[in-house]
Design an enzyme around this catalytic site. Structure first.
Site, PDB file in Angstrom:
ATOM      1  N   TRP A 130       0.859  -1.177   0.000  1.00 56.85           N
ATOM      2  CA  TRP A 130       0.000   0.000   0.000  1.00 56.85           C
ATOM      3  C   TRP A 130       0.897   1.230   0.000  1.00 56.85           C
ATOM      4  CZ3 TRP A 130      -2.041   2.622   4.901  1.00 56.85           C
ATOM      5  CH2 TRP A 130      -3.000   3.599   4.584  1.00 56.85           C
ATOM      6  N   ASP A 211      -0.602  -5.207   9.396  1.00 59.53           N
ATOM      7  CA  ASP A 211      -1.648  -4.297   8.931  1.00 59.53           C
ATOM      8  C   ASP A 211      -2.889  -5.135   8.665  1.00 59.53           C
ATOM      9  OD1 ASP A 211      -3.292  -2.457   7.748  1.00 59.53           O
ATOM     10  OD2 ASP A 211      -1.748  -1.587   6.461  1.00 59.53           O
ATOM     11  N   LYS A 246     -13.593  -0.655   6.513  1.00 61.44           N
ATOM     12  CA  LYS A 246     -14.135  -1.534   5.491  1.00 61.44           C
ATOM     13  C   LYS A 246     -15.206  -2.463   6.061  1.00 61.44           C
ATOM     14  CE  LYS A 246     -10.592   0.100   3.130  1.00 61.44           C
ATOM     15  NZ  LYS A 246      -9.725   1.178   3.639  1.00 61.44           N
TER      16      LYS A 246
END
Length: 400
Positions: A130, A211, A246
């Protein structure tokens, strides 16, 4: 003050969204930004969230500050979800959690904490990763390096090369690992591979920083935390940055957490004291609303089951779009085997499309993807999938 200073470059993903908003093409499709969309193209508010908000507002009596670490009930609910209620790591006092402003805020707090006590450490990120990982850890003052991860030729994991690199990383360095639904590739480790990585972390003495932004978007909330459970069982120091953007749809509430796991409860207490000092000089204490809503859902059996069902619906829709994309590309005459897209997990996929194709699609068809061909499958719907597939076929023929 600013007349001789060049403007900063736009964010590679959020800047793309700004271009998308200005595009006048009525058929435009945004496959760039990492936000879940339903089949109508909307980012929904989950039914469980709506009910929890009603309960929260009905019983709310104050807008006073939360503690520096956040509401204790939230911190415990996060641990139960991220670590597993039956896990020794959860049942012991070896883990401490703070409510952070989103997963990004959790990474930022963790980076500042590590820089304070490991100033000479190097941070290792996957190749690719990312994009914001690079900015967060560089901004904290770390030098960055990369370990092998994704092979663009095979469209899969370069596990042998990954292990070879991890096996050379010295003690005290920090390794950032995507727990599930790797962003941007969608390629994940299987349980056996995770076992080998955990063994290397224990052997080498480097510090894992997990993460965990997409719990529940891979196979399920329990299945997706396998790596966290195994690192916890290893009895080593590691950190987990988690997010409810999310899986709860709480994007604009900025609801995340940093969990620090240590070999003993005494060490965890020391870690917590220093995490608090990092937070105090940054944002002082977290925003309340999203965390309190998540706490209600995670602690209410009925709302929890409703949330799991809604999460499964989101996960299944993304898998449906993966299958539809593979089928649609074949039917549109795009040469090549795109079946790898169905093997990936989460919202993202490295589509294998070249940067020239990506640029052509943006300019000619109003279809927006991140450079490198990364697409967000949740941006596809039953209404736009045919248009996207036909456009990709035309782009490949036009620019190769």
């Amino acid at each position: 003050m600013w007349k001789n200073i060049q403007p900063a470059p736009p964010d590679s993903i959020l800047g793309l969204t700004e271009q998308f908003k200005k595009d006048r093409n009525p058929q435009k499709v945004n496959l760039g930004v990492g936000v879940y969309k339903d089949n109508s193209g909307n980012t929904p508010i989950l039914g469980a969230v709506k009910k929890a908000e009603q309960m929260l507002l009905a019983g709310e009596t104050t807008k006073s500050y939360l503690p520096i670490s956040g509401d204790p009930a939230y911190d415990k609910a996060v641990q139960k979800l991220v670590l597993g209620e039956e896990c020794e790591t959860f049942q012991s006092s070896r883990a401490v959690t703070v409510h952070a402003p989103g997963g990004t805020g959790a990474l930022k707090v963790g980076a500042a904490l590590l820089k304070k006590f490991k100033p000479q450490a190097r941070v290792w990120v996957s190749s690719p990763t990312w994009a914001n990982h690079n900015g967060i850890f560089s901004d904290a003052g770390f030098e960055l390096d990369r370990y092998s991860y994704y092979n663009p030729e095979t469209k899969g994991l370069e596990f042998d090369r990954m292990l070879a690199t991890l096996g050379r990383i010295p003690a005290g360095d920090i390794v950032v690992l995507h727990t599930c639904c790797h962003n941007p590739s969608g390629v994940d480790l299987n349980p056996g591979q995770w076992d080998e990585v955990v063994g290397l972390a224990k052997q080498q003495g480097w510090i894992p920083f997990l993460d965990f932004a997409y719990q529940g978007f891979g196979e399920g909330v329990v299945e997706d935390r396998y790596a966290v459970e195994q690192f916890g069982a290893a009895g080593i120091d590691f950190l987990v940055a988690s997010s409810f953007s999310k899986n709860f749809g709480l994007y604009n509430e900025r609801t995340g957490a940093l969990t620090v796991i240590c070999p003993s409860g005494d060490e965890a207490a020391v870690a917590m004291s220093h995490v608090k000092t990092v937070i105090r000089t940054n944002y002082s204490n977290p925003p309340a609303h999203g965390g309190l809503v998540a706490t209600i859902i995670l602690n209410d059996p009925q709302l929890y089951q409703q949330w799991l069902a809604e999460l499964a619906d989101m996960r299944d829709r993304i898998k449906d779009m993966r299958r539809a994309l593979v089928q649609g590309l074949a039917e549109s005459g795009v040469e090549g085997d795109f079946s790898f897209i169905e093997q990936q997990r989460g919202m993202f996929s490295f589509s294998g499309l070249s940067d020239d194709v990506v640029k052509w699609l943006r300019a000619e068809k109003g279809i927006y993807m991140v450079g490198g061909g990364r697409i967000n499958l949740a941006g596809l719907t039953t209404d736009n999938i045919d248009y996207v597939c036909r456009s990709i076929a035309e782009a490949v023929k036009s620019v190769g």
